[in-house]
Design a protein around this motif. Structure first.
Motif, PDB file in Angstrom:
ATOM      1  N   ASN A 130       0.828  -1.204   0.000  1.00 36.64           N
ATOM      2  CA  ASN A 130       0.000   0.000   0.000  1.00 36.64           C
ATOM      3  C   ASN A 130       0.862   1.254   0.000  1.00 36.64           C
ATOM      4  O   ASN A 130       0.601   2.219  -0.726  1.00 36.64           O
ATOM      5  CB  ASN A 130      -0.919  -0.003   1.225  1.00 36.64           C
ATOM      6  N   PHE A 131       1.930   1.236   0.819  1.00 31.28           N
ATOM      7  CA  PHE A 131       2.832   2.390   0.875  1.00 31.28           C
ATOM      8  C   PHE A 131       3.529   2.610  -0.465  1.00 31.28           C
ATOM      9  O   PHE A 131       3.638   3.746  -0.944  1.00 31.28           O
ATOM     10  CB  PHE A 131       3.863   2.181   1.984  1.00 31.28           C
ATOM     11  N   LEU A 132       3.993   1.528  -1.089  1.00 37.15           N
ATOM     12  CA  LEU A 132       4.683   1.659  -2.370  1.00 37.15           C
ATOM     13  C   LEU A 132       3.751   2.196  -3.457  1.00 37.15           C
ATOM     14  O   LEU A 132       4.153   3.002  -4.296  1.00 37.15           O
ATOM     15  CB  LEU A 132       5.269   0.307  -2.786  1.00 37.15           C
ATOM     16  N   LEU A 133       2.494   1.738  -3.448  1.00 34.62           N
ATOM     17  CA  LEU A 133       1.525   2.227  -4.428  1.00 34.62           C
ATOM     18  C   LEU A 133       1.207   3.707  -4.218  1.00 34.62           C
ATOM     19  O   LEU A 133       0.901   4.425  -5.172  1.00 34.62           O
ATOM     20  CB  LEU A 133       0.238   1.403  -4.345  1.00 34.62           C
ATOM     21  N   SER A 134       1.272   4.148  -2.953  1.00 34.42           N
ATOM     22  CA  SER A 134       0.907   5.529  -2.634  1.00 34.42           C
ATOM     23  C   SER A 134       2.085   6.489  -2.750  1.00 34.42           C
ATOM     24  O   SER A 134       1.879   7.703  -2.762  1.00 34.42           O
ATOM     25  CB  SER A 134       0.334   5.603  -1.210  1.00 34.42           C
ATOM     26  N   CYS A 135       3.311   5.963  -2.812  1.00 35.85           N
ATOM     27  CA  CYS A 135       4.504   6.829  -2.811  1.00 35.85           C
ATOM     28  C   CYS A 135       4.485   7.924  -3.883  1.00 35.85           C
ATOM     29  O   CYS A 135       4.811   9.075  -3.591  1.00 35.85           O
ATOM     30  CB  CYS A 135       5.762   5.973  -2.955  1.00 35.85           C
ATOM     31  N   PRO A 136       4.143   7.607  -5.138  1.00 40.76           N
ATOM     32  CA  PRO A 136       4.172   8.670  -6.160  1.00 40.76           C
ATOM     33  C   PRO A 136       3.292   9.867  -5.810  1.00 40.76           C
ATOM     34  O   PRO A 136       3.633  11.005  -6.141  1.00 40.76           O
ATOM     35  CB  PRO A 136       3.668   7.964  -7.429  1.00 40.76           C
ATOM     36  N   GLN A 137       2.170   9.621  -5.132  1.00 41.70           N
ATOM     37  CA  GLN A 137       1.293  10.721  -4.765  1.00 41.70           C
ATOM     38  C   GLN A 137       1.670  11.330  -3.423  1.00 41.70           C
ATOM     39  O   GLN A 137       1.514  12.532  -3.217  1.00 41.70           O
ATOM     40  CB  GLN A 137      -0.155  10.223  -4.745  1.00 41.70           C
ATOM     41  N   ILE A 138       2.188  10.501  -2.499  1.00 42.19           N
ATOM     42  CA  ILE A 138       2.622  11.035  -1.208  1.00 42.19           C
ATOM     43  C   ILE A 138       3.736  12.050  -1.394  1.00 42.19           C
ATOM     44  O   ILE A 138       3.744  13.123  -0.778  1.00 42.19           O
ATOM     45  CB  ILE A 138       3.077   9.888  -0.280  1.00 42.19           C
ATOM     46  N   PHE A 139       4.696  11.727  -2.245  1.00 42.23           N
ATOM     47  CA  PHE A 139       5.835  12.618  -2.468  1.00 42.23           C
ATOM     48  C   PHE A 139       5.650  13.519  -3.696  1.00 42.23           C
ATOM     49  O   PHE A 139       6.605  14.096  -4.204  1.00 42.23           O
ATOM     50  CB  PHE A 139       7.115  11.785  -2.608  1.00 42.23           C
ATOM     51  N   LYS A 140       4.382  13.583  -4.184  1.00 42.45           N
ATOM     52  CA  LYS A 140       3.989  14.513  -5.237  1.00 42.45           C
ATOM     53  C   LYS A 140       4.768  14.305  -6.531  1.00 42.45           C
ATOM     54  O   LYS A 140       5.082  15.262  -7.243  1.00 42.45           O
ATOM     55  CB  LYS A 140       4.123  15.962  -4.756  1.00 42.45           C
ATOM     56  N   ILE A 141       5.139  13.049  -6.803  1.00 40.55           N
ATOM     57  CA  ILE A 141       5.760  12.736  -8.082  1.00 40.55           C
ATOM     58  C   ILE A 141       4.725  12.844  -9.192  1.00 40.55           C
ATOM     59  O   ILE A 141       5.019  13.275 -10.314  1.00 40.55           O
ATOM     60  CB  ILE A 141       6.391  11.325  -8.045  1.00 40.55           C
ATOM     61  N   ILE A 142       3.510  12.426  -8.880  1.00 44.72           N
ATOM     62  CA  ILE A 142       2.372  12.612  -9.781  1.00 44.72           C
ATOM     63  C   ILE A 142       1.292  13.354  -9.007  1.00 44.72           C
ATOM     64  O   ILE A 142       1.283  13.325  -7.775  1.00 44.72           O
ATOM     65  CB  ILE A 142       1.835  11.266 -10.326  1.00 44.72           C
ATOM     66  N   PRO A 143       0.373  14.026  -9.677  1.00 48.22           N
ATOM     67  CA  PRO A 143      -0.662  14.780  -8.962  1.00 48.22           C
ATOM     68  C   PRO A 143      -1.522  13.873  -8.098  1.00 48.22           C
ATOM     69  O   PRO A 143      -1.841  12.743  -8.474  1.00 48.22           O
ATOM     70  CB  PRO A 143      -1.490  15.412 -10.093  1.00 48.22           C
ATOM     71  N   CYS A 144      -1.870  14.366  -6.937  1.00 47.06           N
ATOM     72  CA  CYS A 144      -2.719  13.620  -6.016  1.00 47.06           C
ATOM     73  C   CYS A 144      -4.171  13.984  -6.288  1.00 47.06           C
ATOM     74  O   CYS A 144      -4.529  15.162  -6.257  1.00 47.06           O
ATOM     75  CB  CYS A 144      -2.363  13.947  -4.567  1.00 47.06           C
ATOM     76  N   PRO A 145      -5.039  13.016  -6.597  1.00 49.69           N
ATOM     77  CA  PRO A 145      -6.434  13.328  -6.876  1.00 49.69           C
ATOM     78  C   PRO A 145      -7.126  13.886  -5.639  1.00 49.69           C
ATOM     79  O   PRO A 145      -6.727  13.623  -4.511  1.00 49.69           O
ATOM     80  CB  PRO A 145      -7.027  11.984  -7.287  1.00 49.69           C
ATOM     81  N   ARG A 146      -8.181  14.620  -5.882  1.00 49.55           N
ATOM     82  CA  ARG A 146      -8.892  15.250  -4.779  1.00 49.55           C
ATOM     83  C   ARG A 146      -9.581  14.212  -3.899  1.00 49.55           C
ATOM     84  O   ARG A 146      -9.592  14.316  -2.679  1.00 49.55           O
ATOM     85  CB  ARG A 146      -9.925  16.226  -5.347  1.00 49.55           C
ATOM     86  N   HIS A 147     -10.178  13.201  -4.521  1.00 50.13           N
ATOM     87  CA  HIS A 147     -10.900  12.180  -3.779  1.00 50.13           C
ATOM     88  C   HIS A 147     -10.000  10.946  -3.662  1.00 50.13           C
ATOM     89  O   HIS A 147      -9.945  10.114  -4.562  1.00 50.13           O
ATOM     90  CB  HIS A 147     -12.212  11.826  -4.474  1.00 50.13           C
ATOM     91  N   ARG A 148      -9.313  10.819  -2.538  1.00 50.92           N
ATOM     92  CA  ARG A 148      -8.383   9.713  -2.354  1.00 50.92           C
ATOM     93  C   ARG A 148      -9.080   8.476  -1.811  1.00 50.92           C
ATOM     94  O   ARG A 148      -8.563   7.377  -1.911  1.00 50.92           O
ATOM     95  CB  ARG A 148      -7.259  10.122  -1.401  1.00 50.92           C
ATOM     96  N   LEU A 149     -10.254   8.670  -1.186  1.00 50.67           N
ATOM     97  CA  LEU A 149     -10.954   7.556  -0.564  1.00 50.67           C
ATOM     98  C   LEU A 149     -11.956   6.951  -1.533  1.00 50.67           C
ATOM     99  O   LEU A 149     -12.383   7.605  -2.481  1.00 50.67           O
ATOM    100  CB  LEU A 149     -11.667   8.050   0.702  1.00 50.67           C
ATOM    101  N   PRO A 150     -12.361   5.707  -1.315  1.00 49.05           N
ATOM    102  CA  PRO A 150     -13.382   5.107  -2.183  1.00 49.05           C
ATOM    103  C   PRO A 150     -14.664   5.928  -2.166  1.00 49.05           C
ATOM    104  O   PRO A 150     -15.037   6.526  -1.158  1.00 49.05           O
ATOM    105  CB  PRO A 150     -13.595   3.722  -1.561  1.00 49.05           C
ATOM    106  N   ARG A 151     -15.358   5.943  -3.284  1.00 49.59           N
ATOM    107  CA  ARG A 151     -16.629   6.662  -3.381  1.00 49.59           C
ATOM    108  C   ARG A 151     -17.763   5.734  -2.959  1.00 49.59           C
ATOM    109  O   ARG A 151     -17.771   4.553  -3.295  1.00 49.59           O
ATOM    110  CB  ARG A 151     -16.861   7.144  -4.811  1.00 49.59           C
ATOM    111  N   PHE A 152     -18.735   6.310  -2.245  1.00 52.61           N
ATOM    112  CA  PHE A 152     -19.884   5.545  -1.776  1.00 52.61           C
ATOM    113  C   PHE A 152     -21.125   5.981  -2.544  1.00 52.61           C
ATOM    114  O   PHE A 152     -21.413   7.166  -2.656  1.00 52.61           O
ATOM    115  CB  PHE A 152     -20.093   5.761  -0.273  1.00 52.61           C
ATOM    116  N   ASP A 153     -21.833   4.996  -3.076  1.00 49.70           N
ATOM    117  CA  ASP A 153     -23.074   5.265  -3.795  1.00 49.70           C
ATOM    118  C   ASP A 153     -24.251   4.904  -2.882  1.00 49.70           C
ATOM    119  O   ASP A 153     -24.502   3.724  -2.632  1.00 49.70           O
ATOM    120  CB  ASP A 153     -23.131   4.424  -5.072  1.00 49.70           C
ATOM    121  N   PRO A 154     -24.975   5.916  -2.332  1.00 47.94           N
ATOM    122  CA  PRO A 154     -26.060   5.615  -1.386  1.00 47.94           C
ATOM    123  C   PRO A 154     -27.221   4.856  -2.011  1.00 47.94           C
ATOM    124  O   PRO A 154     -27.974   4.194  -1.301  1.00 47.94           O
ATOM    125  CB  PRO A 154     -26.501   7.008  -0.899  1.00 47.94           C
TER     126      PRO A 154
END
Length: 415
Positions: free
Chosen positions: A335-359
């Motif tokens: 999980n950490f390795l997958l998140s590294c590019p966005q954690i260290f801003k190598i690629i843009p971090c999307p606004r919605h990082r969490l899963p989306r819920f459809d009510p």
């Protein structure tokens, strides 16, 4: 998952004014003890079989393990009783959140008490302190490291609760465990060497390599990773506590197997030391799991994730199996390795990082974020929150089984 806390004395849905539920009318749902009983049987049965039947373990060591289990078992019931009491006090102090995976549903309007990890950590530390009376003498060499470990856990719990209250920036979360681990690193008197696998001895030149301060630096990195590894999957009902239960059970069985297979008294004592620290972690986490499983009655908060991560870190370090511990934490490392590019801003971090819920469907959908949860959802499609948690816990179980298999395969390299 929680949203920003609100200080309204009642729960109000602006779109549906008739839904107004006083806090006093919302008692916690009863603990899911049937689930806990089934889960506990899955790892306590093989644990006791290994301790009392399969391996020839000294009677004194068996007696110490039995005492530790009895005290941990009492801690389970104490935690069950304390969680509802603490939940009421936390709600009064506005330490609550809303489950964003239930937005648009009646359950999404309920104020859920947060930071219940503070209860578990207090019970854990109480058990660990009282256990010293039954197992250690006043002049025991292990007493210094044991209390240093408890100090690290207590320090990390305090910092976790501080994070729950003040919402510390995530970059600070990488630095805080370094300070909390200092008592353990200063008191550590164990070896700082590693055994070189047989195929590599001809290249290294020695069978045992002393790393000195590099090994202590590595231990500091382990504490930082472990304390953040539990938190990195936060947001799904039951996932943080569930993965802690799975890893703690795997550590417990691993320690017994190492004790049974070894003839070195010091090596046995190191793994027994690990059992004394991980047993109360497992039982108290089971009590919290009974309230945190879907649908969650309480949220664990950073006070639990930091506490559990630091507890596993000191267990691995003082039990001299920190390398094995990292394999148990393989999903968190991925999980950490997958998140590294966005954690260290190598690629843009999307606004919605969490899963989306459809009510309308009650299902979660993955986003573009690189985390393991979102990648899992994108790979397998939409699923409910409970189903997602179960699948991720199965992945955690498979990681632990892979660790046992890997150690079995590589064991011949170190003999």
């Amino acid at each position: 998952m929680v949203t920003r806390r609100r200080r309204s004395p009642t729960l109000v849905n602006p779109d549906e004014p008739e839904l107004r539920v006083p806090v006093e009318d919302l008692p916690l749902a009863p603990p899911k003890l049937g689930l806990i009983l089934g889960i506990s049987a899955g790892f306590f049965v093989p644990f006791f079989y290994l301790v009392f039947f399969h391996y020839r373990i000294e009677e004194e060591l068996r007696w110490s393990i039995a005492i530790c289990f009895a005290m941990s078992f009492a801690g389970f019931f104490l935690s069950l009783k304390m969680i509802p009491v603490a939940a009421r006090y936390l709600l009064r102090r506005n330490l609550f959140g809303y489950d964003i995976n239930k937005n648009g549903t009646p359950q999404g309007l309920i104020r859920v008490p947060e930071s219940l990890g503070i209860v578990i950590s207090i019970v854990y530390i109480l058990i660990a302190i009282l256990f010293q009376h039954f197992n250690f003498t006043a002049d025991s060499n292990w007493l210094v490291e044991y209390n240093a470990a408890l100090l690290c856990i207590c320090f990390m719990t305090l910092l976790g609760f501080l994070d729950d209250v003040l919402d510390v920036p995530w970059r600070m979360k990488l630095a805080l465990p370094s300070f909390a681990a200092l008592p353990l690193l200063m008191a550590y008197a164990g070896h700082t060497s590693i055994i070189i696998p047989k195929p590599l001895i001809q290249y290294v030149g020695v069978a045992v390599l002393d790393l000195g301060w590099i090994y202590k630096f590595y231990m500091g990195i382990v504490t930082v990773f472990c304390t953040n590894s539990i938190n990195i999957h936060a947001g799904i009902n039951g996932l943080e506590v569930g993965q802690t239960v799975v890893i703690a059970a795997a550590i417990l069985i691993h320690n017994v197997m190492q004790i049974g297979a070894s003839s070195d008294p010091e090596y046995k004592q190191a793994h027994a030391f690990s059992i004394y620290l991980v047993l109360p972690l497992l039982t108290t986490s089971l009590a919290l799991f009974s309230y945190n499983w879907y649908p969650s009655s309480v949220f664990v908060g950073d006070s639990y994730t930091y506490f559990a991560g630091m507890a596993m870190a000191v267990v691995g370090i003082l039990g001299h199996f920190s390398e094995t511990l990292m394999i148990f934490l393989l999903p968190q490392l991925l999980n950490f390795l997958l998140s590294c590019p966005q954690i260290f801003k190598i690629i843009p971090c999307p606004r919605h990082r969490l899963p989306r819920f459809d009510p309308t469907t009650g299902l979660l959908t993955g986003t573009r974020d690189g985390t393991l949860v979102n990648q899992f959802l994108r790979l397998f499609g939409q699923c409910s929150e409970r189903s997602l948690c179960i699948r991720l816990l199965i992945v955690q179980v498979l990681a632990c089984l892979f660790c046992f298999y890997l150690r079995h395969i590589l064991s011949g390299w170190y003999k």
